[in-house]
Design a protein around this motif. Structure first.
Motif, PDB file in Angstrom:
ATOM      1  N   THR C 130       2.418   6.390  51.689  1.00  0.00           N
ATOM      2  CA  THR C 130       2.677   6.144  50.288  1.00  0.00           C
ATOM      3  C   THR C 130       1.341   5.938  49.583  1.00  0.00           C
ATOM      4  N   GLY C 131       1.223   6.572  48.420  1.00  0.00           N
ATOM      5  CA  GLY C 131      -0.015   6.379  47.670  1.00  0.00           C
ATOM      6  C   GLY C 131       0.097   5.169  46.757  1.00  0.00           C
ATOM      7  N   LEU C 132      -0.895   4.314  46.806  1.00  0.00           N
ATOM      8  CA  LEU C 132      -0.937   3.167  45.906  1.00  0.00           C
ATOM      9  C   LEU C 132      -2.212   3.308  45.088  1.00  0.00           C
ATOM     10  N   GLY C 133      -2.100   3.917  43.920  1.00  0.00           N
ATOM     11  CA  GLY C 133      -3.311   4.183  43.152  1.00  0.00           C
ATOM     12  C   GLY C 133      -4.205   5.115  43.958  1.00  0.00           C
ATOM     13  N   PRO C 134      -5.440   4.755  44.130  1.00  0.00           N
ATOM     14  CA  PRO C 134      -6.376   5.664  44.789  1.00  0.00           C
ATOM     15  C   PRO C 134      -6.270   5.646  46.312  1.00  0.00           C
ATOM     16  N   VAL C 135      -5.529   4.699  46.866  1.00  0.00           N
ATOM     17  CA  VAL C 135      -5.497   4.610  48.328  1.00  0.00           C
ATOM     18  C   VAL C 135      -4.091   4.899  48.841  1.00  0.00           C
ATOM     19  N   THR C 136      -4.030   5.233  50.143  1.00  0.00           N
ATOM     20  CA  THR C 136      -2.732   5.496  50.750  1.00  0.00           C
ATOM     21  C   THR C 136      -2.546   4.568  51.936  1.00  0.00           C
ATOM     22  N   VAL C 137      -1.291   4.281  52.230  1.00  0.00           N
ATOM     23  CA  VAL C 137      -1.003   3.451  53.389  1.00  0.00           C
ATOM     24  C   VAL C 137       0.252   3.999  54.046  1.00  0.00           C
ATOM     25  N   ALA C 138       0.274   3.912  55.388  1.00  0.00           N
ATOM     26  CA  ALA C 138       1.413   4.455  56.122  1.00  0.00           C
ATOM     27  C   ALA C 138       2.661   3.651  55.808  1.00  0.00           C
ATOM     28  N   ASP C 139       3.787   4.355  55.673  1.00  0.00           N
ATOM     29  CA  ASP C 139       5.052   3.675  55.391  1.00  0.00           C
ATOM     30  C   ASP C 139       5.399   2.646  56.460  1.00  0.00           C
ATOM     31  N   SER C 140       5.076   3.006  57.722  1.00  0.00           N
ATOM     32  CA  SER C 140       5.412   2.087  58.804  1.00  0.00           C
ATOM     33  C   SER C 140       4.659   0.768  58.616  1.00  0.00           C
ATOM     34  N   ARG C 141       3.436   0.862  58.059  1.00  0.00           N
ATOM     35  CA  ARG C 141       2.675  -0.365  57.859  1.00  0.00           C
ATOM     36  C   ARG C 141       3.218  -1.175  56.683  1.00  0.00           C
ATOM     37  N   LEU C 142       3.718  -0.469  55.658  1.00  0.00           N
ATOM     38  CA  LEU C 142       4.368  -1.193  54.557  1.00  0.00           C
ATOM     39  C   LEU C 142       5.582  -1.943  55.107  1.00  0.00           C
ATOM     40  N   ALA C 143       6.342  -1.248  55.970  1.00  0.00           N
ATOM     41  CA  ALA C 143       7.505  -1.892  56.579  1.00  0.00           C
ATOM     42  C   ALA C 143       7.057  -3.111  57.383  1.00  0.00           C
ATOM     43  N   ALA C 144       5.924  -2.969  58.070  1.00  0.00           N
ATOM     44  CA  ALA C 144       5.433  -4.092  58.877  1.00  0.00           C
ATOM     45  C   ALA C 144       5.115  -5.291  57.996  1.00  0.00           C
ATOM     46  N   ILE C 145       4.506  -5.007  56.833  1.00  0.00           N
ATOM     47  CA  ILE C 145       4.170  -6.102  55.926  1.00  0.00           C
ATOM     48  C   ILE C 145       5.439  -6.812  55.475  1.00  0.00           C
ATOM     49  N   VAL C 146       6.444  -6.015  55.089  1.00  0.00           N
ATOM     50  CA  VAL C 146       7.703  -6.612  54.632  1.00  0.00           C
ATOM     51  C   VAL C 146       8.362  -7.404  55.758  1.00  0.00           C
ATOM     52  N   VAL C 147       8.489  -6.762  56.930  1.00  0.00           N
ATOM     53  CA  VAL C 147       9.189  -7.415  58.042  1.00  0.00           C
ATOM     54  C   VAL C 147       8.472  -8.695  58.457  1.00  0.00           C
TER      55      VAL C 147
END
Lengths: 425, 377, 298
Positions: C130-147
């Protein structure tokens, strides 16, 4: 306590008797017999590991550690070679036997296993694990035990009894840089990244890539990682920041998959070239498979196991028949090749009339054009030079046996001679 | 009681005599297993003083072993000052002690589990240094270890040629006696230390720091001193290991090695010199012997023969892990406590005749391995 | 600037994964005073179950089974082995070493089964980013942050508002008094181990998911990096575990991102930087950032 105890004299006598007995008994110790070696009935001089009926070889392998898959492939391939050789009458009229010891990538266990088998073998067609090879370097030299390590660092050159088959890691990376500049549009002034393992493998690879890049006017940005790193997001970020046009990787399969997968998903779709140990067929079953197929190439001094070379096809067919269900990876090819090269050396030594260890090393080193039909011919005569200066370029293909197909045929690595000259001085 | 049991000096002599025999019979493999075991025993005695007696949990023992091993190799070798090897060996031991001393700001302040994890850092940081400081450590490939020379006598084959009673004496045979001498020295000093005032002060520290402080024990100084002494034993073990290996590589000195040493002292019985030795021999020799005799053991497959079967390496790991669990749960004072209890029971049975209870002497309370927990809520 | 953002976000995501592991350490330590060395192999056990089962049960089903099975295994480990030992003073340290033995046995068996393979877990995120402004982060890592945020908040709430949490805290303050007040210590403890086991299986998902290529025999070794995270935070505080993990994750990402400028420390320093940070913190605060110094009992 000051008065002599009645039992005192008796104890002393027992002690003295025990001592005398021990000393006398050493006379019967097997160790007190003289050394071995001599001449057999057929006139061939023998030494440790060679009897009238058998030639015994040793393998220090890893069947339970991080290289378990590779170890198993090599053990099976070399056993197949031994069976084939024995079916064809053996070597020098003797049967070939391989004693396999598993060290599980543990240095202490490997050193003990070496002490165990080294008195009874004439050569080691397989030693897995860079730290293991490093720990045994001095012993192998001292014992004149012809050894084929499954490691390709240039620091293993220059040792009479240690034979690295094919090119070394630095030459592979010189070939990789050549491939990138020749076919992938990397030009003077560009920057490329090199992700490499700590240790001999990575350091040697970086030496090669740095030299080749300097020649080509390209800048190399290094990223050192550990074998336990399997998420290379931070490294990809750093490389993207540098604006790299291509990436080299000298690590393990897991690292290659992570690097290529992350780079592709972050939009850093640049060509990636890996050293041969950085790929395994299992990678083509991971989510990174499409990215690998699109971006990755592998430089290797051996052809792919899916190659159409007649020697490779014959060997692979026989292997799949004997070990149905076992994966066919590069270890099968390199293991079989090493065993065959060793067999050729043993036959030469036999013809020259001696299977003593020193003479096996000498016979082996006399081969200037050893061709097993499993790739490019090898020159073992100069201990300071890699046995070959030619390389293949392979690329992943999920459908192919071993996960790789050829992209470029064997060719001499441009600049290799010049590099070796520079390195020697 | 003294007439029932050979008096200590005679018994010691007998044991020493028996230990002098193996080089005449056993081949290089066995002697190497013996050398590794003896070196481990020396290191384990050091850790036992620190963790068993003084109650400081350490996972950093591999680091101090590495300091000893690399210290000797660098000091005696080229590149390096190239000192006479005997001097280098002594300096390497002192160097290990100094490394332990440098860690004392941490050891003096951090306690219990926190100290355990802090020492973990030593292993990782140390490994990093071993890999990066190429000029001293030789980097990944490590360094050849110069053989030890005392006067004109070298602990390596052929310096001078030596044949005793028809047995040629190579490096392993010679090192065996050096190892025995070092083990003897270790036992002598460690047991002396345990019985001395500082030794008792350390034990008091383990049981209760506050009580010890009230009794006038300088807590911080004793905690630091325990680290220094323990590291010196580790340094000695490191030098011996280096000589036995002939080439040392960084990957050997890993966290797994530290864990092995912890297992040794736990299996042997914490705080006991004899126990640490027994534990060291068990942990070191078991995997080596199992893999050698794999083909003769039932249930264990020879390497590379069968798919999915348990190989010798795995069998050794299973036994080792299970031994740690079983010993700790059923005999918390380890092999040492087990033999002591068996001996007591045997003696009691003999003294009072069959039929009467074995409880002639109350068995010693299990040694509290480490200081009581101070919970952080 | 983008580079720095990239590093920060990467560090945050990495820290979130460490936090899931460190949280398991904290729960166990708070309930039993034990530092579980078996956590790494429990994690591998959970991951292995998911890898084997996801073809038949689907990812969600496999995950549920794995979380449950790992929780049971951890609980059994506590009930059948650890609590069998002598409960006297120093028991926690003896039990800590017992977990080393358990780890060796479990890890040997799992490594034997996994061999040199890379096992995909069949997670739903794949290699999406997923792109967040100029940077991207893996969806799995976003899920990790939430979980991990949800997990930490839940554990915090469990500690604070449930009977179980109250018992746990009471036991942490004074074991004997808690027993007198009718707290069934052994059950409270075992439940804590079960919780930690479940968290370990959950952490396995994110350790094997996308930026990593799959589950390996060495995946459990990540626990070694969560040690400093848990200790930094103070071992007994869920908030501390989060803070420690984020600090470790950020340190690692920043050092790796600036490797060329930090060449004085030796290349590859990123991997050992967490330990260096931990030693520095312990020098200043011997019981971690959020730990309180226990009063010495005479």
């Amino acid at each position: 306590m000051n008065t002599p105890h009645p039992g005192h004299r008796a104890t002393t006598a027992v002690l003295a008797a025990a001592l005398a007995l021990l000393v006398a008994a050493t006379g019967c110790s097997a160790k007190a017999d003289g050394g071995s070696g001599g001449q057999d009935a057929d006139g061939v001089r023998t030494g440790p590991g060679v009897s009238a009926e058998t030639i015994r070889l040793g393998a220090l392998t890893d069947l339970t550690g991080p290289y378990a898959t590779l170890g198993k492939s090599i053990v099976q391939a070399q056993q197949m070679w031994a069976d084939e050789t024995n079916a064809a009458g053996g070597i020098c009229g003797r049967k070939v036997e391989i004693t396999v010891k598993d060290h599980g990538y543990d240095v202490q266990r490997a050193v003990a296993a070496y002490a165990d088998i080294s008195p009874d073998v004439v050569a080691l067609p397989q030693v897995i694990g860079s730290p293991v090879v490093a720990a045994l370097l001095d012993d192998v030299q001292r014992d004149h035990l012809l050894t084929f390590p499954q490691a390709w660092a240039a620091s293993l050159l220059g040792k009479e009894s240690v034979q690295v088959v094919g090119t070394t890691y630095d030459l592979d990376m010189i070939a990789a840089v050549d491939f990138l500049t020749r076919t992938r549009g990397v030009r003077k002034g560009d920057t490329i990244g090199h992700v490499y393992f700590e240790g001999d493998y990575g350091a040697n690879a970086l030496e090669g890539s740095s030299w080749a890049a300097r020649k080509a006017g390209v800048k190399v940005v290094g990223q050192k990682i550990k074998a336990t790193d399997t998420d290379l997001s931070a490294q990809v970020s750093a490389l993207r920041k540098e604006g790299v046009k291509a990436i080299l990787i000298s690590a393990g399969p897991a690292q290659t998959a992570s690097l290529v997968g992350v780079a592709a998903s972050r939009g850093l779709r640049v060509p990636v070239v890996s050293s041969a140990p950085g790929f395994a067929p299992q990678l083509m079953k991971t989510p990174a498979a499409p990215a690998l197929a699109a971006l990755l190439h592998v430089v290797s001094s051996a052809p792919a196991v899916s190659s159409e070379l007649p020697g490779v096809r014959r060997m692979v067919t026989a292997y799949r028949k004997k070990y149905a269900g076992s994966p066919v990876d590069s270890g099968v090819l390199s293991g079989y090749n090493a065993a065959q090269l060793l067999g050729a050396g043993l036959k030469k030594a036999c013809a020259a009339g001696s299977l003593a260890r020193e003479d096996v090393v000498k016979a082996h080193r006399a081969q200037e054009n050893a061709d097993t039909g499993l790739g490019v011919p090898q020159d073992f005569s100069d201990v300071d030079r890699p046995a070959s200066l030619s390389t293949y370029v392979l690329k992943p293909d999920a459908k192919a046996l071993g996960g790789l197909v050829g992209a470029e045929e064997a060719h001499r690595i441009p600049g290799a001679e010049e590099y070796l000259k520079a390195r020697r001085s | 009681m003294s007439d029932r049991r050979p008096r200590t000096p005679v018994r010691t002599l007998l044991i020493a005599l028996v230990l002098c025999v193996p080089p005449f019979y056993l081949d290089a493999f066995w002697l190497r297993v013996g050398l590794f075991s003896v070196a481990a025993a020396i290191g384990a005695v050091g850790l036992s003083l620190l963790s068993g007696t003084a109650g400081q949990l350490s996972l950093g023992h591999a680091f101090f072993l590495a300091v000893g091993a690399y210290g000797y190799t660098w000091l005696a070798g080229e590149p390096g000052p190239g000192l006479p090897t005997a001097v280098a060996a002594v300096l390497a031991v002192l160097l290990a002690g100094a490394a332990g001393g440098l860690f004392s700001p941490v050891a003096g302040r951090v306690r219990g589990i926190y100290l355990g994890v802090a020492t973990l850092a030593l292993v990782f940081l140390g490994h990093h240094v071993l890999l990066t400081a190429d000029s001293v450590t030789g980097g990944f490939n490590g360094r050849s270890v110069p053989p030890l020379r005392l006067g004109g006598f070298g602990f390596t084959a052929g310096e001078p040629e030596l044949t005793v009673l028809g047995v040629p004496f190579g490096a392993e045979e010679r090192l065996w006696y050096l190892a025995l001498a070092l083990l003897g020295l270790t036992w002598f000093t460690a047991r002396g230390l345990l019985r001395s005032r500082p030794g008792r002060a350390l034990a008091a520290l383990r049981d209760s720091e506050t009580a010890a402080a009230v009794l006038g024990v300088d807590v911080a100084r004793h905690r630091a001193a325990a680290f220094v002494v323990s590291s010196m034993y580790a340094g000695t073990a490191g030098v011996l290991l280096a000589l036995a290996f002939r080439r040392i590589v960084p990957d050997y000195f890993s966290l797994a090695l530290s864990v092995d040493y912890l297992a040794m002292i736990v299996l042997g019985g914490l705080g006991s010199v004899a126990g640490a030795t027994a534990g060291a021999v068990f942990v070191t020799a078991l995997p080596l012997l199992l893999s050698r005799y794999a083909d003769q053991l039932p249930l264990v497959a020879a390497p590379g023969t069968a798919d999915g079967a348990v190989g010798p390496t795995e069998a050794a790991r299973f036994l080792y892990g299970a031994a740690v669990v079983v010993v700790l749960l059923h005999a918390p004072d380890g092999l040492h406590g087990l033999t002591r209890r068996l001996r007591d029971r045997f003696r009691a049975a003999r003294r009072s005749g069959p039929g009467s209870g074995p409880h002639a002497r109350p068995s010693a309370p299990p040694i509290a391995p480490v200081r009581p927990e101070e919970h952080t809520p | 600037m983008t580079g720095l953002l990239d590093d920060l976000l990467g560090g945050l995501a990495l820290g979130a994964v460490y936090a899931l592991v460190a949280l398991g350490f904290v729960v166990i330590f708070k309930a039993s005073g034990v530092l579980s060395f078996a956590h790494g192999s429990l994690l591998l056990f959970g991951g292995y179950l998911i890898a084997v089962l996801h073809d038949d049960l689907g990812f969600a089903g496999a995950l549920a089974v794995a979380v449950l099975a790992t929780a049971l295994l951890a609980g059994a480990l506590d009930r059948l082995l650890l609590q069998r030992g002598d409960p006297g003073p120093g028991a926690a340290h003896v039990q800590t070493i017992v977990t080393i033995g358990v780890d060796i046995v479990l890890l040997t068996e799992l490594s034997r089964r996994i061999g040199g393979d890379l096992l995909p877990l069949g997670d739903p995120w794949g290699d999406a980013v997923t792109g967040l402004g100029p940077v991207t982060v893996a969806d799995s890592r976003l899920a990790a942050i939430v979980v991990s945020a949800v997990s930490i908040a839940s554990v915090f709430a469990l500690f604070r508002y449930t009977r179980w949490g109250l018992s746990l805290r009471a036991a942490g303050e004074d074991v004997e008094a808690a027993a007198l007040m009718g707290v069934r210590l052994s059950r409270v403890r075992t439940l804590a181990w079960c919780l930690a086991g479940g968290l370990a299986a959950l952490a396995a998902v994110f350790l094997a998911a996308f930026p990593a290529p799959g589950l390996e025999r060495t995946t459990g070794q990540i626990a070694l990096k969560a040690f400093p995270a848990a200790v930094l935070g103070g071992m007994a505080s869920p908030v501390g575990a989060l803070a420690g993990s984020l600090l470790i994750g950020l340190t690692e990402a920043l050092v790796a991102g600036h490797q060329s400028e930090l060449s004085l420390l030796g290349e590859g320093f990123a991997d050992v930087a967490p330990y260096a940070v931990m030693v520095l913190v312990l020098l200043v605060r011997p019981t971690g950032l959020f730990g309180t110094r226990g009063a010495a009992r005479v």
